[in-house]
Scaffold this motif. Structure first.
Motif, PDB file in Angstrom:
ATOM      1  N   ILE A   1       0.830  -1.206   0.000  1.00  0.00           N
ATOM      2  CA  ILE A   1       0.000   0.000   0.000  1.00  0.00           C
ATOM      3  C   ILE A   1       0.865   1.257   0.000  1.00  0.00           C
ATOM      4  O   ILE A   1       0.603   2.210  -0.748  1.00  0.00           O
ATOM      5  N   TYR A   2       1.915   1.272   0.819  1.00  0.00           N
ATOM      6  CA  TYR A   2       2.737   2.469   0.921  1.00  0.00           C
ATOM      7  C   TYR A   2       3.593   2.720  -0.322  1.00  0.00           C
ATOM      8  O   TYR A   2       3.638   3.862  -0.812  1.00  0.00           O
ATOM      9  N   PRO A   3       4.285   1.726  -0.873  1.00  0.00           N
ATOM     10  CA  PRO A   3       5.018   2.001  -2.119  1.00  0.00           C
ATOM     11  C   PRO A   3       4.109   2.461  -3.256  1.00  0.00           C
ATOM     12  O   PRO A   3       4.478   3.361  -4.021  1.00  0.00           O
ATOM     13  N   LEU A   4       2.928   1.865  -3.379  1.00  0.00           N
ATOM     14  CA  LEU A   4       2.002   2.286  -4.431  1.00  0.00           C
ATOM     15  C   LEU A   4       1.562   3.726  -4.218  1.00  0.00           C
ATOM     16  O   LEU A   4       1.518   4.528  -5.153  1.00  0.00           O
ATOM     17  N   GLY A   5       1.235   4.064  -2.959  1.00  0.00           N
ATOM     18  CA  GLY A   5       0.836   5.433  -2.656  1.00  0.00           C
ATOM     19  C   GLY A   5       1.974   6.421  -2.879  1.00  0.00           C
ATOM     20  O   GLY A   5       1.765   7.529  -3.391  1.00  0.00           O
ATOM     21  N   SER A   6       3.196   6.011  -2.526  1.00  0.00           N
ATOM     22  CA  SER A   6       4.351   6.880  -2.716  1.00  0.00           C
ATOM     23  C   SER A   6       4.624   7.098  -4.197  1.00  0.00           C
ATOM     24  O   SER A   6       4.956   8.217  -4.629  1.00  0.00           O
ATOM     25  N   TYR A   7       4.491   6.038  -4.979  1.00  0.00           N
ATOM     26  CA  TYR A   7       4.713   6.144  -6.420  1.00  0.00           C
ATOM     27  C   TYR A   7       3.649   7.051  -7.044  1.00  0.00           C
ATOM     28  O   TYR A   7       3.948   7.880  -7.908  1.00  0.00           O
ATOM     29  N   ALA A   8       2.419   6.907  -6.583  1.00  0.00           N
ATOM     30  CA  ALA A   8       1.355   7.801  -7.054  1.00  0.00           C
ATOM     31  C   ALA A   8       1.692   9.251  -6.745  1.00  0.00           C
ATOM     32  O   ALA A   8       1.531  10.138  -7.584  1.00  0.00           O
ATOM     33  N   GLY A   9       2.173   9.489  -5.525  1.00  0.00           N
ATOM     34  CA  GLY A   9       2.512  10.849  -5.121  1.00  0.00           C
ATOM     35  C   GLY A   9       3.578  11.475  -5.991  1.00  0.00           C
ATOM     36  O   GLY A   9       3.561  12.690  -6.242  1.00  0.00           O
ATOM     37  N   SER A  10       4.512  10.658  -6.492  1.00  0.00           N
ATOM     38  CA  SER A  10       5.566  11.198  -7.352  1.00  0.00           C
ATOM     39  C   SER A  10       4.987  11.740  -8.654  1.00  0.00           C
ATOM     40  O   SER A  10       5.507  12.710  -9.214  1.00  0.00           O
ATOM     41  N   PHE A  11       3.901  11.140  -9.132  1.00  0.00           N
ATOM     42  CA  PHE A  11       3.235  11.648 -10.339  1.00  0.00           C
ATOM     43  C   PHE A  11       2.472  12.933 -10.029  1.00  0.00           C
ATOM     44  O   PHE A  11       2.457  13.862 -10.844  1.00  0.00           O
TER      45      PHE A  11
ATOM     46  N   GLU B   1       4.594  15.904 -10.121  1.00  0.00           N
ATOM     47  CA  GLU B   1       4.947  16.275 -11.496  1.00  0.00           C
ATOM     48  C   GLU B   1       3.747  16.791 -12.289  1.00  0.00           C
ATOM     49  O   GLU B   1       3.881  17.135 -13.466  1.00  0.00           O
ATOM     50  N   GLY B   2       2.578  16.841 -11.653  1.00  0.00           N
ATOM     51  CA  GLY B   2       1.380  17.306 -12.341  1.00  0.00           C
ATOM     52  C   GLY B   2       0.719  16.257 -13.210  1.00  0.00           C
ATOM     53  O   GLY B   2      -0.192  16.571 -13.992  1.00  0.00           O
ATOM     54  N   LYS B   3       1.146  14.994 -13.084  1.00  0.00           N
ATOM     55  CA  LYS B   3       0.587  13.909 -13.894  1.00  0.00           C
ATOM     56  C   LYS B   3      -0.522  13.224 -13.087  1.00  0.00           C
ATOM     57  O   LYS B   3      -0.356  12.114 -12.575  1.00  0.00           O
TER      58      LYS B   3
END
Length: 231
Positions: free
Chosen positions: A126-136, A139-141
């Motif tokens: 859950i946390y890596p997926l959420g963190s990866y989402a946050g990186s987008f 970036e405005g993606k």
């Protein structure tokens, strides 16, 4: 072991000050024992304690203290093959402590997400997926980020425990807000807040009250927004 288990996974049974009072001396003592020829310490428990204390520091803004603990936990998890802890700690590192990620850091997240999927580590993913989402999002993606938010929410839903059910509601509110459906965002966030209050999950209560206030402000209800901000 007890303190690490209680704080690990953000189960919220310990107040941060109590978590620190357990984990800080336990980690210090464990370091002494690990220096002995035949240490009476389970390395997995030590890693959990490092992650737990690092996460506690990170959630409450002490990033400079959190980062070395999480990195130590990650390094030990790699060394001793504690893959479940590796996945979880990496997600906490990049979600709870670091937010703007380099290309190399995003690749590291991709690797642990793949590792978690291959091994069925649903809670830890859950946390890596959420963190990866946050990186987008940074970036405005937005649309790309929402895809990973949905994956994280599905993982949380499958766990079907009271805290994670509240997390799902929080996430649904977050998604609805990004999609412009403010009424749905408010309803999901209020449902999450009620669940957190029932669980006495104090940190999550505060962040969700802020989320409700933000939505109320966007809806033009400044009086209600102020009431939630003041809570």
């Amino acid at each position: 072991r007890i303190a690490g288990n209680l704080i690990y996974g953000e189960v919220q049974w310990l107040h941060p000050s109590e978590a620190r009072s357990w984990l800080e001396p336990a980690i210090e003592r464990a370091r002494e024992l690990l220096a002995e020829e035949s240490p009476a310490v389970r390395i997995a428990d030590f890693i959990r304690a490092l992650i737990g204390l690092g996460a506690t520091y990170g959630w409450y803004g002490r990033s400079a203290d959190a980062l070395p603990l999480l990195e130590e936990g990650i390094e030990l998890a790699r060394r001793y093959g504690e893959l479940r802890h590796l996945v979880y700690a990496t997600g906490i590192k990049y979600g709870g402590v670091l937010n703007v990620l380099s290309a190399e850091e995003k690749r590291e997240l991709q690797e642990v997400i793949q590792l978690g999927r291959e091994n069925g580590f649903h809670m830890e993913l859950i946390y890596p997926l959420g963190s990866y989402a946050g990186s987008f999002f940074v970036e405005g993606k937005i649309e790309e980020g929402l895809l990973y938010v949905e994956q994280a929410l599905e993982m949380a839903r499958q766990l079907n425990n009271p805290y994670m059910n509240a997390v799902v509601q929080t996430g649904r509110g977050f998604v609805a807000s990004y999609q412009g459906d403010l009424q749905a965002a408010k309803e999901h966030s209020l449902a999450a807040l009620a669940n957190y209050e029932a669980l006495n999950a104090r940190r999550s209560m505060v962040t969700t009250q802020s989320q409700v206030a933000h939505v109320c402000r966007q809806m033009g209800d400044l009086e209600e927004a102020e009431a939630y901000y003041r809570q």
